[in-house]
Design a protein around this motif. Structure first.
Motif, PDB file in Angstrom:
ATOM      1  N   TYR A 157       0.838  -1.199   0.000  1.00 20.45           N
ATOM      2  CA  TYR A 157       0.000   0.000   0.000  1.00 20.45           C
ATOM      3  C   TYR A 157       0.877   1.255   0.000  1.00 20.45           C
ATOM      4  O   TYR A 157       0.670   2.184  -0.770  1.00 20.45           O
ATOM      5  CB  TYR A 157      -0.907   0.008   1.240  1.00 20.45           C
ATOM      6  CG  TYR A 157      -1.754   1.258   1.357  1.00 20.45           C
ATOM      7  CD1 TYR A 157      -3.017   1.311   0.773  1.00 20.45           C
ATOM      8  CD2 TYR A 157      -1.291   2.378   2.037  1.00 20.45           C
ATOM      9  CE1 TYR A 157      -3.789   2.457   0.855  1.00 20.45           C
ATOM     10  CE2 TYR A 157      -2.053   3.533   2.124  1.00 20.45           C
ATOM     11  CZ  TYR A 157      -3.299   3.569   1.535  1.00 20.45           C
ATOM     12  OH  TYR A 157      -4.063   4.703   1.615  1.00 20.45           O
ATOM     13  N   SER A 158       1.894   1.257   0.887  1.00 20.54           N
ATOM     14  CA  SER A 158       2.712   2.458   1.009  1.00 20.54           C
ATOM     15  C   SER A 158       3.529   2.723  -0.253  1.00 20.54           C
ATOM     16  O   SER A 158       3.795   3.869  -0.594  1.00 20.54           O
ATOM     17  CB  SER A 158       3.609   2.360   2.235  1.00 20.54           C
ATOM     18  OG  SER A 158       4.426   1.227   2.115  1.00 20.54           O
TER      19      SER A 158
ATOM     20  N   HIS B  48       1.189   4.201  -2.606  1.00 19.94           N
ATOM     21  CA  HIS B  48       0.938   5.557  -2.122  1.00 19.94           C
ATOM     22  C   HIS B  48       2.034   6.502  -2.606  1.00 19.94           C
ATOM     23  O   HIS B  48       1.773   7.617  -3.062  1.00 19.94           O
ATOM     24  CB  HIS B  48       0.884   5.525  -0.592  1.00 19.94           C
ATOM     25  CG  HIS B  48       0.172   6.706  -0.013  1.00 19.94           C
ATOM     26  ND1 HIS B  48       0.748   7.951   0.033  1.00 19.94           N
ATOM     27  CD2 HIS B  48      -1.053   6.820   0.541  1.00 19.94           C
ATOM     28  CE1 HIS B  48      -0.108   8.790   0.592  1.00 19.94           C
ATOM     29  NE2 HIS B  48      -1.209   8.126   0.913  1.00 19.94           N
TER      30      HIS B  48
ATOM     31  N   GLU C 250      -2.643   5.724  -4.217  1.00 24.27           N
ATOM     32  CA  GLU C 250      -3.501   5.519  -3.042  1.00 24.27           C
ATOM     33  C   GLU C 250      -3.674   6.861  -2.342  1.00 24.27           C
ATOM     34  O   GLU C 250      -2.960   7.820  -2.624  1.00 24.27           O
ATOM     35  CB  GLU C 250      -2.851   4.531  -2.052  1.00 24.27           C
ATOM     36  CG  GLU C 250      -2.577   3.145  -2.594  1.00 24.27           C
ATOM     37  CD  GLU C 250      -3.814   2.273  -2.700  1.00 24.27           C
ATOM     38  OE1 GLU C 250      -4.910   2.724  -2.317  1.00 24.27           O
ATOM     39  OE2 GLU C 250      -3.692   1.132  -3.185  1.00 24.27           O
ATOM     40  N   GLY C 251      -4.560   6.875  -1.369  1.00 25.43           N
ATOM     41  CA  GLY C 251      -4.734   8.065  -0.527  1.00 25.43           C
ATOM     42  C   GLY C 251      -5.077   9.301  -1.340  1.00 25.43           C
ATOM     43  O   GLY C 251      -5.947   9.269  -2.199  1.00 25.43           O
ATOM     44  N   LYS C 252      -4.329  10.362  -1.099  1.00 23.25           N
ATOM     45  CA  LYS C 252      -4.623  11.630  -1.774  1.00 23.25           C
ATOM     46  C   LYS C 252      -4.163  11.646  -3.234  1.00 23.25           C
ATOM     47  O   LYS C 252      -4.316  12.612  -3.944  1.00 23.25           O
ATOM     48  CB  LYS C 252      -3.925  12.777  -1.023  1.00 23.25           C
ATOM     49  CG  LYS C 252      -4.669  13.182   0.239  1.00 23.25           C
ATOM     50  CD  LYS C 252      -4.110  14.467   0.819  1.00 23.25           C
ATOM     51  CE  LYS C 252      -2.786  14.204   1.516  1.00 23.25           C
ATOM     52  NZ  LYS C 252      -2.186  15.406   2.099  1.00 23.25           N
ATOM     53  N   ARG C 253      -3.546  10.581  -3.651  1.00 19.01           N
ATOM     54  CA  ARG C 253      -3.076  10.419  -5.027  1.00 19.01           C
ATOM     55  C   ARG C 253      -2.105  11.516  -5.450  1.00 19.01           C
ATOM     56  O   ARG C 253      -2.142  12.019  -6.571  1.00 19.01           O
ATOM     57  CB  ARG C 253      -4.250  10.326  -6.007  1.00 19.01           C
ATOM     58  CG  ARG C 253      -5.118   9.152  -5.653  1.00 19.01           C
ATOM     59  CD  ARG C 253      -6.101   8.749  -6.733  1.00 19.01           C
ATOM     60  NE  ARG C 253      -6.658   7.445  -6.369  1.00 19.01           N
ATOM     61  CZ  ARG C 253      -6.332   6.321  -6.961  1.00 19.01           C
ATOM     62  NH1 ARG C 253      -5.467   6.305  -7.930  1.00 19.01           N
ATOM     63  NH2 ARG C 253      -6.860   5.178  -6.569  1.00 19.01           N
ATOM     64  N   THR C 254      -1.265  11.881  -4.515  1.00 19.60           N
ATOM     65  CA  THR C 254      -0.232  12.850  -4.843  1.00 19.60           C
ATOM     66  C   THR C 254       0.978  12.102  -5.389  1.00 19.60           C
ATOM     67  O   THR C 254       1.358  11.073  -4.849  1.00 19.60           O
ATOM     68  CB  THR C 254       0.206  13.597  -3.562  1.00 19.60           C
ATOM     69  OG1 THR C 254      -0.963  14.107  -2.939  1.00 19.60           O
ATOM     70  CG2 THR C 254       1.156  14.724  -3.894  1.00 19.60           C
TER      71      THR C 254
ATOM     72  N   GLU D  35       2.656  17.616   2.369  1.00 12.03           N
ATOM     73  CA  GLU D  35       2.036  16.366   1.966  1.00 12.03           C
ATOM     74  C   GLU D  35       2.838  15.162   2.431  1.00 12.03           C
ATOM     75  O   GLU D  35       2.292  14.145   2.808  1.00 12.03           O
ATOM     76  CB  GLU D  35       1.885  16.346   0.445  1.00 12.03           C
ATOM     77  CG  GLU D  35       0.752  17.256   0.011  1.00 12.03           C
ATOM     78  CD  GLU D  35       0.830  17.600  -1.448  1.00 12.03           C
ATOM     79  OE1 GLU D  35       1.872  17.357  -2.049  1.00 12.03           O
ATOM     80  OE2 GLU D  35      -0.161  18.130  -1.967  1.00 12.03           O
TER      81      GLU D  35
ATOM     82  N   GLY E 272       2.014  14.136   5.840  1.00 14.08           N
ATOM     83  CA  GLY E 272       0.802  13.332   5.868  1.00 14.08           C
ATOM     84  C   GLY E 272       1.095  11.894   5.484  1.00 14.08           C
ATOM     85  O   GLY E 272       0.625  10.952   6.097  1.00 14.08           O
ATOM     86  N   LEU E 273       1.949  11.730   4.492  1.00 13.41           N
ATOM     87  CA  LEU E 273       2.269  10.401   3.979  1.00 13.41           C
ATOM     88  C   LEU E 273       2.953   9.550   5.044  1.00 13.41           C
ATOM     89  O   LEU E 273       2.712   8.346   5.143  1.00 13.41           O
ATOM     90  CB  LEU E 273       3.183  10.533   2.756  1.00 13.41           C
ATOM     91  CG  LEU E 273       3.708   9.234   2.155  1.00 13.41           C
ATOM     92  CD1 LEU E 273       2.565   8.374   1.666  1.00 13.41           C
ATOM     93  CD2 LEU E 273       4.669   9.506   1.027  1.00 13.41           C
TER      94      LEU E 273
ATOM     95  N   TYR F 140       1.351   6.869   7.062  1.00 12.82           N
ATOM     96  CA  TYR F 140       1.056   5.548   6.537  1.00 12.82           C
ATOM     97  C   TYR F 140       2.158   4.543   6.814  1.00 12.82           C
ATOM     98  O   TYR F 140       2.034   3.367   6.585  1.00 12.82           O
ATOM     99  CB  TYR F 140       0.831   5.629   5.014  1.00 12.82           C
ATOM    100  CG  TYR F 140      -0.442   6.336   4.673  1.00 12.82           C
ATOM    101  CD1 TYR F 140      -1.657   5.670   4.690  1.00 12.82           C
ATOM    102  CD2 TYR F 140      -0.437   7.693   4.375  1.00 12.82           C
ATOM    103  CE1 TYR F 140      -2.832   6.323   4.388  1.00 12.82           C
ATOM    104  CE2 TYR F 140      -1.596   8.362   4.072  1.00 12.82           C
ATOM    105  CZ  TYR F 140      -2.797   7.677   4.087  1.00 12.82           C
ATOM    106  OH  TYR F 140      -3.940   8.327   3.777  1.00 12.82           O
TER     107      TYR F 140
END
Ligand code: SF4
Length: 355
Positions: free
Chosen positions: A194-195, A198, A203-207, A344, A347-348, A351
């Motif tokens: 997942y990470s 990400h 995944e997540g905010k798709r940054t 950002e 935030g990451l 995870y």
């Protein structure tokens, strides 16, 4: 000055410019500069003066450029010092100002430019030839212990992404290594895949996260016991750094120079010296501020100015079609701007709780 004027003044230029005989005067370029800009050269009797102008040979022009830069810088600093109190009292500007010295404004080395240019089989060799010390250390640690804690996975994973690993390659690379250690395939898929997705903005905010700059690596998240991330020039004990450099066959005089730079807290200059010594060049020719820049410059040098060749391998790790698709996918995910990347990334990191 043009050839005609140079020929006309050849005698004077030769007798007034130390180290310049007539043939050297003919070879070298001369610049006609206002006397005020060449006071230092004039004082040291290094240039010919006529009618309020100094005739400066090309090899001395850096003195003029430096003086000019110094004057402009000191004016700008005086101006800034005067304006600072009023700027600091503005609530909107204060956070910007406090981040200014840490912010990175160079290229972001995002995936679009280089996706799919390397195969997994190349990484071991590249880590020795073209990785900066921070990434070489992470790669070695990963190969030795089949694991990296989250700080290392972030730093190394984003670097690999920046040098061109596609998401599929990254998943394969990390999985292959982790399952050689204590993590089984199922745990990898649940806890780590997942990470990685990400990191690639899936995944997540798709940054679309960008690789870390030297400044970020040096200034934030120092490694603790058992960590391999960080900048070895900043975070390693000098004795250990010395041993590591010895084991990489850096000559003793080079190690002394590197350790001197480290002592003066010039970590990126120490890294530049490491580049020069490992690539056998006298002058690196660029100012280092990003591990991916180190990699790109190294590849340019080793491949004679050409970019890393695309390589196809038998196991099919690199497929043109897949990679162009990945590239399209990536470019449809906006790369975060430098200004927002740090926020950002904070935030990451949430995870990556699992070590
Ligand atoms: Fe890595 Fe930058 Fe440190 Fe060099 S200076 S080892 S590229 S973080």
């Amino acid at each position: 000055i043009g050839e005609d004027l140079k020929n006309e003044l050849a005698n004077e230029l030769s007798s007034s410019t130390p180290g310049f005989n007539m043939s050297k005067v003919k070879e070298q370029m001369f610049y006609k500069v206002g006397l005020a800009d060449a006071v230092d050269l004039f004082k040291a009797r290094r240039v010919f003066i006529k009618d309020g102008f100094a005739y400066v040979p090309f090899k001395e022009i850096d003195v003029i450029v430096l003086n000019n830069y110094r004057t402009k810088l000191s004016k700008a600093l005086a101006l800034t010092a005067r304006s600072l109190p009023s700027i600091q009292s503005d609530e909107r500007l204060r956070p910007l100002l406090s981040h200014l010295s840490h912010s990175y404004v160079g290229p972001d080395y995002s995936i679009q430019k280089s996706t799919g240019k390397i195969s997994l089989e190349q990484i071991d060799a590249l880590s020795v030839k073209s990785f900066p010390l921070c990434m070489r250390q992470l790669h070695r640690a990963l190969r030795d212990s089949h694991h990296l804690r989250h700080g290392g996975r972030m730093q190394y994973g984003l670097f690999l992404k920046g040098i061109g690993l596609t998401l599929e390659q990254a998943l394969e690379f990390w999985k292959k290594e982790f399952i050689r250690g204590k993590v089984d395939a199922d745990k990898f898929d649940k806890g780590y895949a997942y990470s990685i997705r990400h990191n690639y903005g899936k995944e997540g905010k798709r940054t679309d996260y960008t690789p870390y700059s030297c400044m970020k690596i040096i200034m934030s998240n120092p490694p603790s016991q058992g960590d391999y991330h960080g900048c070895p020039f900043r975070h390693s004990d000098p004795e250990l750094l010395k041993q590591k450099l010895q084991s990489y066959k850096i000559p003793p005089s080079g190690i002394t120079q590197i350790l001197e730079l480290v002592k003066g807290m010039h970590f990126q200059l120490a890294c530049q010296k490491y580049f020069e010594l490992t690539h056998d060049v006298d002058d690196i020719g660029f100012s280092l501020n990003h591990p991916n820049q180190y990699f790109t410059e190294s590849q340019k040098l080793l491949n004679g100015g050409r970019e890393l060749k695309k390589e196809f391998n038998n196991s099919g790790n690199f497929q043109q079609k897949n990679n162009s698709q990945e590239s399209i996918n990536s470019s449809s995910t906006p790369t975060s701007s430098n200004a927002t990347a740090d926020k950002e990334l904070e935030g990451l990191e949430a995870y990556f709780t699992e070590d």
